[in-house]
Structure formats: structure tokens, C-alpha cells
Design an enzyme around this catalytic site. Sequence first.
Site, mmCIF file in Angstrom:
data_model
loop_
_atom_site.group_PDB
_atom_site.id
_atom_site.type_symbol
_atom_site.label_atom_id
_atom_site.label_comp_id
_atom_site.label_asym_id
_atom_site.label_seq_id
_atom_site.Cartn_x
_atom_site.Cartn_y
_atom_site.Cartn_z
ATOM 1 N N GLU A 126 -1.950 -9.358 -0.926
ATOM 2 C CA GLU A 126 -2.950 -9.044 -2.007
ATOM 3 C C GLU A 126 -2.753 -10.416 -2.758
ATOM 4 O O GLU A 126 -1.800 -11.042 -2.899
ATOM 5 C CB GLU A 126 -2.078 -7.982 -2.663
ATOM 6 C CG GLU A 126 -2.154 -6.629 -2.340
ATOM 7 C CD GLU A 126 -1.610 -5.398 -3.005
ATOM 8 O OE1 GLU A 126 -1.343 -5.773 -4.328
ATOM 9 O OE2 GLU A 126 -1.113 -4.513 -2.722
ATOM 10 N N ARG A 146 -7.720 -3.582 4.573
ATOM 11 C CA ARG A 146 -6.410 -3.075 4.366
ATOM 12 C C ARG A 146 -6.461 -1.613 3.593
ATOM 13 O O ARG A 146 -6.682 -1.920 2.478
ATOM 14 C CB ARG A 146 -5.377 -4.052 3.764
ATOM 15 C CG ARG A 146 -4.078 -3.615 3.371
ATOM 16 C CD ARG A 146 -3.114 -4.771 2.844
ATOM 17 N NE ARG A 146 -1.939 -4.307 2.579
ATOM 18 C CZ ARG A 146 -1.600 -4.057 1.346
ATOM 19 N NH1 ARG A 146 -2.125 -4.405 0.196
ATOM 20 N NH2 ARG A 146 -0.085 -3.588 1.090
ATOM 21 N N HIS A 153 2.057 3.581 -0.159
ATOM 22 C CA HIS A 153 1.545 2.784 -1.178
ATOM 23 C C HIS A 153 1.844 3.712 -2.431
ATOM 24 O O HIS A 153 1.054 4.053 -3.146
ATOM 25 C CB HIS A 153 0.323 2.344 -1.268
ATOM 26 C CG HIS A 153 -0.198 1.224 -1.948
ATOM 27 N ND1 HIS A 153 -0.705 -0.035 -1.492
ATOM 28 C CD2 HIS A 153 -0.228 0.844 -3.321
ATOM 29 C CE1 HIS A 153 -0.988 -0.952 -2.274
ATOM 30 N NE2 HIS A 153 -0.614 -0.406 -3.632
ATOM 31 N N ASN A 201 2.560 -10.128 -1.541
ATOM 32 C CA ASN A 201 1.609 -9.926 -2.752
ATOM 33 C C ASN A 201 1.577 -10.836 -3.722
ATOM 34 O O ASN A 201 2.802 -10.779 -4.063
ATOM 35 C CB ASN A 201 1.520 -8.484 -3.182
ATOM 36 C CG ASN A 201 1.007 -7.486 -1.895
ATOM 37 O OD1 ASN A 201 0.644 -7.995 -1.048
ATOM 38 N ND2 ASN A 201 1.245 -6.272 -2.202
ATOM 39 N N GLU A 230 5.262 -3.041 -1.403
ATOM 40 C CA GLU A 230 6.116 -3.588 -2.789
ATOM 41 C C GLU A 230 7.218 -2.510 -3.052
ATOM 42 O O GLU A 230 7.063 -1.913 -4.002
ATOM 43 C CB GLU A 230 5.152 -3.599 -3.722
ATOM 44 C CG GLU A 230 3.846 -4.867 -3.616
ATOM 45 C CD GLU A 230 3.207 -5.062 -4.903
ATOM 46 O OE1 GLU A 230 3.342 -4.379 -6.044
ATOM 47 O OE2 GLU A 230 2.311 -5.957 -4.899
ATOM 48 N N TYR A 286 0.635 -12.674 -7.509
ATOM 49 C CA TYR A 286 -0.480 -12.644 -8.518
ATOM 50 C C TYR A 286 -0.218 -13.967 -9.771
ATOM 51 O O TYR A 286 -1.002 -14.339 -10.219
ATOM 52 C CB TYR A 286 -0.351 -11.260 -9.213
ATOM 53 C CG TYR A 286 -1.152 -10.231 -8.542
ATOM 54 C CD1 TYR A 286 -2.315 -10.004 -8.558
ATOM 55 C CD2 TYR A 286 -0.335 -9.341 -7.703
ATOM 56 C CE1 TYR A 286 -2.921 -9.035 -7.828
ATOM 57 C CE2 TYR A 286 -0.952 -8.409 -6.933
ATOM 58 C CZ TYR A 286 -2.263 -8.294 -6.874
ATOM 59 O OH TYR A 286 -2.969 -7.249 -6.069
HETATM 60 C C1 FCB Z 1 0.173 -4.450 -6.823
HETATM 61 C C2 FCB Z 1 -0.121 -3.189 -6.108
HETATM 62 C C3 FCB Z 1 -1.824 -2.811 -6.059
HETATM 63 C C4 FCB Z 1 -2.292 -3.173 -7.370
HETATM 64 C C5 FCB Z 1 -2.030 -4.664 -7.721
HETATM 65 C C6 FCB Z 1 -2.833 -5.366 -8.968
HETATM 66 O O1 FCB Z 1 1.119 -4.421 -7.356
HETATM 67 O O2 FCB Z 1 0.066 -3.157 -4.941
HETATM 68 O O3 FCB Z 1 -1.865 -1.583 -5.829
HETATM 69 O O4 FCB Z 1 -2.214 -2.445 -8.418
HETATM 70 O O5 FCB Z 1 -0.636 -4.763 -7.775
#
Ligand code: FCB
Length: 453
Positions: A356, A86, A129, A298, A174, A300
Site C-alpha cells: 500500500e 490485492r 484486514h 504499507n 497491518e 504513507y
Molecule cells: C492502511 C489500511 C488501509 C487504508 C489505508 C489508508 O492503514 O491498511 O485499509 O485504510 O491505511
Amino acid sequence: MHSLKYNLPTDSKMRDKSFVFGVATSAYQIEGAVTEGGRTASIWDTFCYTPGKVDNNENGDIACDHYHLWEQDIEMIHGLGVDAYRLSISWPRIVPRDNCVNQEGLHFYERIIDKCHALGMQVYVTLYHWDLPQYLEDKGGWLNRETAYKFAQYADLVSGYFGNKIDVYTTLNEPFVAAFLGYRWGIHAPGIKGDAQGLLASHHMLLGHGLAMPLLRKNAPNAKHGVVFNASPAYPENPTDQEAADLCDAEGFHWFIDPVLKGEYPTLVLDHYPAAHPMILAGDLDIISAPVDYIGINYYSRCVVRFDANGQVETIAQPDAEHTYIGWEICPQGLTELLIRLDKRYPNLPPIYITENGAAGNDVCVDGEVIDEQRTRYFQDHLEAVDNAINAGVDVKGYFAWSLMDNFEWAFGYAQRFGIVHVDYQTQKRTLKQSAIAFRNMLISRSLENKNG
Ligand code: FCB
């Protein structure tokens, strides 16, 4: 030492070869060569050159020098045994001036795409992006409705050129971060502040997505088309804080996903910001809610929230939980629960790709080895979290690690390393971290299993 291979449960659907494993990057974070090949400035170049905006005043001028090292990088990706790569296309490399087409930019990405295909990998391409051409920002950027039409024009151009050669198209990555960090809180490019600005920018981004969809479908009828959202699900600090958590989710991702999947904006946000409503023209929401083939998520971390004395949502630190180097709480369970929540909220939810997921560290390379124990655990636990969501009935079709390699982490500069591959920025040497080796070993055994089974 723990085993250097991620383990998927024996009956996991993720073991099937139809489940897509990949690694992800984005153009400004890795390419460098910002004045080469006909590229002009994006809002991120301008932002980085403004003192005080990025930690250590760092910038993407060189980054991972992927513009020159792309061929060895693609071979390295192939060496990991992934199904897909990607990447994102830099808009100002393709359209360096209004209404101009830069063939050199198209050829750069064409070589990458061809090489991936020659090595048997699929290509997932994000069109936006966050690197808006500066000349469009000079005319108001995403606060100007015209930018949505410019985006559609650019999407038409790229898909007209590559057609079905790109396996999966993503319009936006995002929009929350691009619109709210960039145009509402001023901590990302272009550094603008204001609730009304943030909401307006987000509407124009979504409109750009919607305008691009039919063009992408026309130009690449066999490819898949969709959009990628980030989501950090909110949890109430106490049961009485549920309203704060609801508002946080509404602003954090319902505001972006509802218009696409339901054709409406969440009333929670509209009611909370009566003076900041964007100008929505008749027909906009029909355009934005054009069917998508998939959505990317995405993930985290999660957040724990309550209302402060002024009725604003505040995030409550969780000192007892484990955090990554960037300070984000590690919460794999949050991913499972997020996916289940999305599945419940949207009856027409298309298949999901985790586009992500990853962890930041301050990894060091010692004698050719990078021991990133926390990241390796992070991936193992989040892969299981995805598997749990699949078992609960959510249609998740793929998983991409963020990121292939350490790179320019936006306002944090280079100190936050998200790669599964370590980059020495002095020499541009790449070294597989243990988290990458574990990924590769899992993929090798999965492919043997699929051959034998
Ligand atoms: C996301 C982004 C990516 C990277 C990660 C850690 O928000 O899409 O570019 O910065 O976080």
C-alpha cells in the site's frame, strides 16, 4: 499541466515486466451488502453502529456496493493495465457462525478470482484486514488466545478451497493497526484501551499468522505466503531525540516484524512496558517465525518525534512540510530510507512488496474529470523512492496503489478519499482520476516496451 504519465528512470528495474504493479482494496471498505449472502456482523459493523466512533457516524453498510458491482469493478481494474489486484476476504462471509462454512461467501470471491485470472491479472488475497467476526469478539476477540486458532482454521478453510488459485496469500494486514488502534488506544474496532491489551492482541495475531503458515503452504504449495506490515519510520526532532525515535520504531514496526523474521520481541518495548508483557508460551516464537516468502510494507508517511516531560514519545508536527488532506506529511525519502533500514536490520529479509502507498484527498468530480494534482505527484515521487531503494540493493518486487477507489476510510468515514478512481456515493459512478490515468499510461508504455524489447 504536468504529463499524465508516471515516469520511471530508463534503467529502472520497475520497468521490467517481472515487477508487479497493482491496486489494493479491502472487504469492509468496499463491499457493502453487510447482511447479504449469508454474512454476519464483524467488529467493524458493531463499532460503526456505536454513536461517536466514526466521523459522521458513517458505516460500511453500502460502501462502494462492490458486492453487487464487482464485475464492472474488475473490468475497470483490468482497464488500468495492472498486473495484480490485492483484495481481502471478509472472515464473517466465509465463517458466519462458529464452525460453519458459507459456500455463498466462497463463491462470491471465486467469481472475482476467476474473472481476474480470465483477464490475465494475478490475485493477492489478504485473509485478515481487520473484520473479525463479532461472535469471536464476544468471546474476547484477539485478547483470547483461542482466536489465533480460529484464524488458522479459517485460513485452512480458505486455502483448502482455493489452493493455488490464489497467487499470493497474506495472513494479516497491518497487525500494528489492528492490535494497537483496536485494542490499545480504542480508536478502531473493537474500541478497547490498555497497553497490556494491545500487546496481548498483537501476540495473538502474530500467533495466528504463524499457525496459519504451514496450513497455507500445505494447501497452496505453489502460491506465495507472507504478511503485511505498516511502517511510518521515526526521525528524531534533534539528534538528542534518537532514543525516542528508536522506541517509536520499536513499537511501530519492530514489535511486529522482529518476531516473524528474528523469532524475538524487541527488548526496547519489553523494557519500556514491564507491566504489560503478553503471555508468551514456550514454542510461540518458533511458530511465529516460520519462514515467509515475502513481506508486504504499507507506507504513507514518516513521523518526527521526541520524548515529552513524562518520557512518552510525542510526535512533532512539521508545519513547513506538505501534507495530504488527512494531515499526513508527504515524505517520499522516508520510504527509501525505511526500505534500506529494513534491509540492514534483517539479514534474512525476504523480498518486499509495497502493498500500500497512497494519498488522501477531498477530490471532486467536475464534468467527468477529477484533477488530483497532489496525489499524482505523490505517486510519481514515491515510485522514484522505491526505485532508489532498489538501486541501493533492496529487493522490492512490486508496488500496489492504495486504493483502487474511494472507500470507507475506517474511523474517518467517507470524507477521506484515497482512491485513484473517484466514487460518487449517491450514484455509485466510478470516474478515473488523473492519478489513475497516469498509472494506466505508465503501464501501457511499460508493456509496449516489454513487448518490443
Ligand atoms: C492502511 C489500511 C488501509 C487504508 C489505508 C489508508 O492503514 O491498511 O485499509 O485504510 O491505511
